[in-house]
Design a protein around this motif. Sequence first.
Motif, PDB file in Angstrom:
ATOM      1  N   ILE A  22      43.543  30.077  32.690  1.00 39.11           N
ATOM      2  CA  ILE A  22      43.602  31.457  33.189  1.00 39.11           C
ATOM      3  C   ILE A  22      44.047  31.446  34.646  1.00 39.11           C
ATOM      4  N   ILE A  23      44.947  32.389  34.994  1.00 40.21           N
ATOM      5  CA  ILE A  23      45.351  32.554  36.389  1.00 40.21           C
ATOM      6  C   ILE A  23      44.943  33.918  36.963  1.00 40.21           C
ATOM      7  N   GLU A  24      44.586  34.853  36.095  1.00 44.90           N
ATOM      8  CA  GLU A  24      44.168  36.182  36.553  1.00 44.90           C
ATOM      9  C   GLU A  24      43.243  36.773  35.502  1.00 44.90           C
ATOM     10  N   ILE A  25      42.204  37.423  35.964  1.00 46.47           N
ATOM     11  CA  ILE A  25      41.302  38.126  35.058  1.00 46.47           C
ATOM     12  C   ILE A  25      40.907  39.448  35.688  1.00 46.47           C
ATOM     13  N   ALA A  26      40.915  40.490  34.871  1.00 44.08           N
ATOM     14  CA  ALA A  26      40.528  41.819  35.335  1.00 44.08           C
ATOM     15  C   ALA A  26      39.628  42.452  34.292  1.00 44.08           C
ATOM     16  N   ALA A  27      38.683  43.257  34.752  1.00 41.74           N
ATOM     17  CA  ALA A  27      37.758  43.926  33.845  1.00 41.74           C
ATOM     18  C   ALA A  27      37.403  45.297  34.420  1.00 41.74           C
ATOM     19  N   LEU A  28      37.349  46.294  33.549  1.00 39.40           N
ATOM     20  CA  LEU A  28      36.962  47.648  33.929  1.00 39.40           C
ATOM     21  C   LEU A  28      35.673  48.022  33.216  1.00 39.40           C
ATOM     22  N   GLU A  29      34.802  48.701  33.922  1.00 42.58           N
ATOM     23  CA  GLU A  29      33.578  49.208  33.319  1.00 42.58           C
ATOM     24  C   GLU A  29      33.847  50.567  32.683  1.00 42.58           C
ATOM     25  N   LEU A  30      33.400  50.715  31.436  1.00 45.67           N
ATOM     26  CA  LEU A  30      33.430  51.998  30.740  1.00 45.67           C
ATOM     27  C   LEU A  30      31.987  52.411  30.450  1.00 45.67           C
ATOM     28  N   VAL A  31      31.693  53.670  30.656  1.00 50.07           N
ATOM     29  CA  VAL A  31      30.410  54.223  30.255  1.00 50.07           C
ATOM     30  C   VAL A  31      30.686  55.396  29.330  1.00 50.07           C
ATOM     31  N   ASN A  32      30.124  55.339  28.134  1.00 49.90           N
ATOM     32  CA  ASN A  32      30.434  56.324  27.102  1.00 49.90           C
ATOM     33  C   ASN A  32      31.941  56.435  26.877  1.00 49.90           C
ATOM     34  N   ASP A  64      51.801  30.829  44.594  1.00 52.44           N
ATOM     35  CA  ASP A  64      51.082  32.086  44.808  1.00 52.44           C
ATOM     36  C   ASP A  64      49.570  31.911  44.694  1.00 52.44           C
ATOM     37  N   LEU A  65      49.142  30.848  44.027  1.00 56.60           N
ATOM     38  CA  LEU A  65      47.728  30.728  43.650  1.00 56.60           C
ATOM     39  C   LEU A  65      47.013  29.524  44.252  1.00 56.60           C
ATOM     40  N   ARG A  66      47.712  28.724  45.049  1.00 53.15           N
ATOM     41  CA  ARG A  66      47.098  27.501  45.584  1.00 53.15           C
ATOM     42  C   ARG A  66      45.840  27.777  46.401  1.00 53.15           C
ATOM     43  N   ASP A  67      45.809  28.909  47.107  1.00 56.21           N
ATOM     44  CA  ASP A  67      44.656  29.196  47.967  1.00 56.21           C
ATOM     45  C   ASP A  67      43.601  30.063  47.275  1.00 56.21           C
ATOM     46  N   LYS A  68      43.756  30.284  45.978  1.00 53.89           N
ATOM     47  CA  LYS A  68      42.797  31.114  45.248  1.00 53.89           C
ATOM     48  C   LYS A  68      41.652  30.256  44.706  1.00 53.89           C
ATOM     49  N   PRO A  69      40.521  30.864  44.380  1.00 54.87           N
ATOM     50  CA  PRO A  69      39.393  30.092  43.839  1.00 54.87           C
ATOM     51  C   PRO A  69      39.705  29.553  42.452  1.00 54.87           C
ATOM     52  N   ILE A  70      39.063  28.459  42.079  1.00 53.38           N
ATOM     53  CA  ILE A  70      39.169  27.980  40.710  1.00 53.38           C
ATOM     54  C   ILE A  70      38.173  28.764  39.851  1.00 53.38           C
ATOM     55  N   PHE A  71      38.326  28.666  38.548  1.00 56.75           N
ATOM     56  CA  PHE A  71      37.488  29.491  37.667  1.00 56.75           C
ATOM     57  C   PHE A  71      36.006  29.188  37.862  1.00 56.75           C
ATOM     58  N   ALA A  72      35.652  27.943  38.038  1.00 65.01           N
ATOM     59  CA  ALA A  72      34.239  27.589  38.213  1.00 65.01           C
ATOM     60  C   ALA A  72      33.608  28.328  39.386  1.00 65.01           C
ATOM     61  N   ASP A  73      34.413  28.658  40.400  1.00 65.20           N
ATOM     62  CA  ASP A  73      33.889  29.347  41.581  1.00 65.20           C
ATOM     63  C   ASP A  73      33.630  30.829  41.327  1.00 65.20           C
ATOM     64  N   ILE A  74      34.280  31.396  40.320  1.00 65.80           N
ATOM     65  CA  ILE A  74      34.121  32.834  40.073  1.00 65.80           C
ATOM     66  C   ILE A  74      33.357  33.119  38.781  1.00 65.80           C
ATOM     67  N   ALA A  75      33.007  32.078  38.042  1.00 61.95           N
ATOM     68  CA  ALA A  75      32.400  32.268  36.725  1.00 61.95           C
ATOM     69  C   ALA A  75      31.125  33.103  36.787  1.00 61.95           C
ATOM     70  N   ASP A  76      30.241  32.814  37.729  1.00 54.73           N
ATOM     71  CA  ASP A  76      28.966  33.531  37.794  1.00 54.73           C
ATOM     72  C   ASP A  76      29.171  35.005  38.149  1.00 54.73           C
ATOM     73  N   ASP A  77      30.114  35.283  39.059  1.00 51.42           N
ATOM     74  CA  ASP A  77      30.402  36.681  39.408  1.00 51.42           C
ATOM     75  C   ASP A  77      30.939  37.440  38.198  1.00 51.42           C
ATOM     76  N   PHE A  78      31.823  36.792  37.451  1.00 50.22           N
ATOM     77  CA  PHE A  78      32.376  37.420  36.254  1.00 50.22           C
ATOM     78  C   PHE A  78      31.283  37.698  35.231  1.00 50.22           C
ATOM     79  N   LEU A  79      30.429  36.715  34.971  1.00 52.28           N
ATOM     80  CA  LEU A  79      29.357  36.897  34.000  1.00 52.28           C
ATOM     81  C   LEU A  79      28.373  37.980  34.441  1.00 52.28           C
ATOM     82  N   GLU A  80      28.113  38.057  35.737  1.00 55.84           N
ATOM     83  CA  GLU A  80      27.224  39.103  36.241  1.00 55.84           C
ATOM     84  C   GLU A  80      27.837  40.479  36.027  1.00 55.84           C
ATOM     85  N   PHE A  81      29.147  40.595  36.252  1.00 54.94           N
ATOM     86  CA  PHE A  81      29.793  41.900  36.092  1.00 54.94           C
ATOM     87  C   PHE A  81      29.766  42.356  34.638  1.00 54.94           C
ATOM     88  N   ILE A  82      30.072  41.458  33.701  1.00 50.69           N
ATOM     89  CA  ILE A  82      30.162  41.881  32.302  1.00 50.69           C
ATOM     90  C   ILE A  82      28.786  42.061  31.667  1.00 50.69           C
TER      91      ILE A  82
END
Length: 232
Positions: A22-32, A64-82
């Motif tokens: 994965i190089i990009e992930i996006a998620a939107l919250e829906l309520v009802n 474009d992505l060399r200075d971006k975090p690896i997935f392991a660095d963002i995994a917990d934030d992603f799991l918390e959001f979903i």
Amino acid sequence: MTRSILFDTETTGLDPDQGDRIIEIAALELVNDLRTGSHYHVLINPERDIPPEATRVHGFTLDDLRDKPIFADIADDFLEFIGDSRMIAHNAPFDFKFVNAELKKCGRPVLDYASRAVDTVIMARKKYPGMPASLDALCRRFGIDLSERGTHNALLDCRLLSDVYVELIGGRQRGLGLSGPSQSEGGEAGARQRRRVTGRTPRPMAMPDEGTLARHRAFLDGISNPLWQREK
């Protein structure tokens, strides 16, 4: 209140079993089933090369992505959001497979597809059998603006898909409900509530004038043996 997460990924290729990431992930919250404005979006260093054919799809190179975090660095934030919300995606098996491969790689719990996945491709094919079910095709079917869509972009695709999803489940009128201000409350308060829920200003309905009514009566009088005048 029902919370769900609509999400999308961009990747280096088509198969995580062959080393694609994965190089990009996006998620939107829906309520009802309506967007709340809360979203999650991150670019990710895939820790590998990006083939030119993948770059042609999403526009990203490894530079474009060399200075971006690896997935392991963002995994917990992603799991918390979903959280434990259901997960909506267009061609959900693809996105779930990639996310789960990344989660497994960094020792996090994987997402259960059977209990959480909602696939809008399947929804579209059930509703319009034999018709194209790509995101572009569905946007054109529902009159959703595609002018900003050049290369694939996970966050923009999520926003487009959220509009498609609302149409697939029955259109924006779903949000009106069967009770509360949207149905029973009149005046400006009711109008504000309807604008908040639907995003549209209700169109006022004007009563016909006497001339229009007279022409209508004359039209009805000219109908021979009308159904509504027959004896039951």
